[in-house]
Scaffold this motif. Structure first.
Motif, PDB file in Angstrom:
ATOM      1  N   ARG A  38       0.845  -1.197   0.000  1.00  0.00           N
ATOM      2  CA  ARG A  38       0.000   0.000   0.000  1.00  0.00           C
ATOM      3  C   ARG A  38       0.882   1.249   0.000  1.00  0.00           C
ATOM      4  O   ARG A  38       2.018   1.216   0.452  1.00  0.00           O
ATOM      5  N   GLN A  39       0.299   2.308  -0.520  1.00  0.00           N
ATOM      6  CA  GLN A  39       1.015   3.574  -0.569  1.00  0.00           C
ATOM      7  C   GLN A  39       0.040   4.713  -0.328  1.00  0.00           C
ATOM      8  O   GLN A  39      -0.913   4.898  -1.084  1.00  0.00           O
ATOM      9  N   ALA A  40       0.296   5.440   0.734  1.00  0.00           N
ATOM     10  CA  ALA A  40      -0.497   6.621   1.051  1.00  0.00           C
ATOM     11  C   ALA A  40       0.178   7.836   0.437  1.00  0.00           C
ATOM     12  O   ALA A  40       1.382   7.826   0.193  1.00  0.00           O
ATOM     13  N   LYS A  43       3.894   9.132   1.112  1.00  0.00           N
ATOM     14  CA  LYS A  43       4.619   8.101   1.843  1.00  0.00           C
ATOM     15  C   LYS A  43       5.170   7.049   0.880  1.00  0.00           C
ATOM     16  O   LYS A  43       4.723   6.928  -0.258  1.00  0.00           O
ATOM     17  N   GLU A  89      -5.738   5.109   9.323  1.00  0.00           N
ATOM     18  CA  GLU A  89      -4.351   5.004   8.851  1.00  0.00           C
ATOM     19  C   GLU A  89      -4.157   3.899   7.831  1.00  0.00           C
ATOM     20  O   GLU A  89      -3.076   3.761   7.249  1.00  0.00           O
ATOM     21  N   ASP A  90      -5.170   3.096   7.589  1.00  0.00           N
ATOM     22  CA  ASP A  90      -5.112   2.101   6.519  1.00  0.00           C
ATOM     23  C   ASP A  90      -5.433   2.696   5.151  1.00  0.00           C
ATOM     24  O   ASP A  90      -5.316   2.017   4.127  1.00  0.00           O
ATOM     25  N   THR A  91      -5.858   3.953   5.137  1.00  0.00           N
ATOM     26  CA  THR A  91      -6.189   4.614   3.882  1.00  0.00           C
ATOM     27  C   THR A  91      -4.971   4.685   2.979  1.00  0.00           C
ATOM     28  O   THR A  91      -3.911   5.173   3.381  1.00  0.00           O
ATOM     29  N   ALA A  92      -5.102   4.161   1.770  1.00  0.00           N
ATOM     30  CA  ALA A  92      -3.984   4.109   0.829  1.00  0.00           C
ATOM     31  C   ALA A  92      -4.447   3.483  -0.478  1.00  0.00           C
ATOM     32  O   ALA A  92      -5.552   2.925  -0.552  1.00  0.00           O
ATOM     33  N   TYR A  94      -3.874   0.369  -2.664  1.00  0.00           N
ATOM     34  CA  TYR A  94      -3.374  -0.982  -2.407  1.00  0.00           C
ATOM     35  C   TYR A  94      -3.011  -1.656  -3.725  1.00  0.00           C
ATOM     36  O   TYR A  94      -3.792  -1.628  -4.687  1.00  0.00           O
ATOM     37  N   GLN A 122      -8.060   1.762  -4.602  1.00  0.00           N
ATOM     38  CA  GLN A 122      -8.053   2.732  -3.503  1.00  0.00           C
ATOM     39  C   GLN A 122      -8.908   2.245  -2.333  1.00  0.00           C
ATOM     40  O   GLN A 122     -10.053   1.804  -2.522  1.00  0.00           O
ATOM     41  N   THR A 124     -10.251   3.818   1.319  1.00  0.00           N
ATOM     42  CA  THR A 124     -10.383   5.026   2.131  1.00  0.00           C
ATOM     43  C   THR A 124     -11.191   4.697   3.375  1.00  0.00           C
ATOM     44  O   THR A 124     -12.311   4.183   3.270  1.00  0.00           O
TER      45      THR A 124
END
Length: 127
Positions: A38-40, A43, A89-92, A94, A122, A124
């Motif tokens: 995953r990538q936010a 980050k 904080e899992d928002t990213a 994937y 995505q 969210t």
């Protein structure tokens, strides 16, 4: 050339669940390990879960242990990520990833160990 296609992302409230899928097709050689990354925004891409397709061995990042489960359906050539108790904080975005090598050599959560990537889906999570 093979491809990986993710699906199942969406928007959920904290505490909710989602199941991501990754359909693999067109590969003419075995895929020995696959992973979810995953990538936010702003980050680096980080590894979330990995599975060795022949043994079924699984590995998880500490941040998702006990909440996420990686699994596979070999008959459907599909990889899954069941995500429970989701947090903001899992928002990213994937991503599903795979590689033709027989082992990720202890670097299973390193993006550079994977040669094949999907386009991402995505996720969210709102508080």
């Amino acid at each position: 050339q093979g491809q990986l296609v993710e699906s199942g992302g969406g928007s959920v409230q904290a505490g909710g669940s989602l199941r991501l899928s990754c359909a693999a097709s067109g590969y003419t050689y075995p895929i020995y390990y696959m992973g979810w990354f995953r990538q936010a925004p702003g980050k680096e891409r980080e590894g979330v879960a990995v599975i060795y397709t022949d043994t079924g061995s699984t590995y998880y990042a500490d941040s998702v242990k006990g909440r996420f489960t990686i699994s596979q359906d070999k008959a459907k050539n599909t990889l899954y990520l069941q995500m429970n108790d989701l947090k903001p904080e899992d928002t990213a975005m994937y991503y599903c990833a795979a590689d033709w090598r027989t082992t990720c050599g202890g670097a299973c959560f390193t993006p550079g160990r994977y040669n094949y990537w999907g386009q991402g889906t995505q996720v969210t999570v709102s508080s």
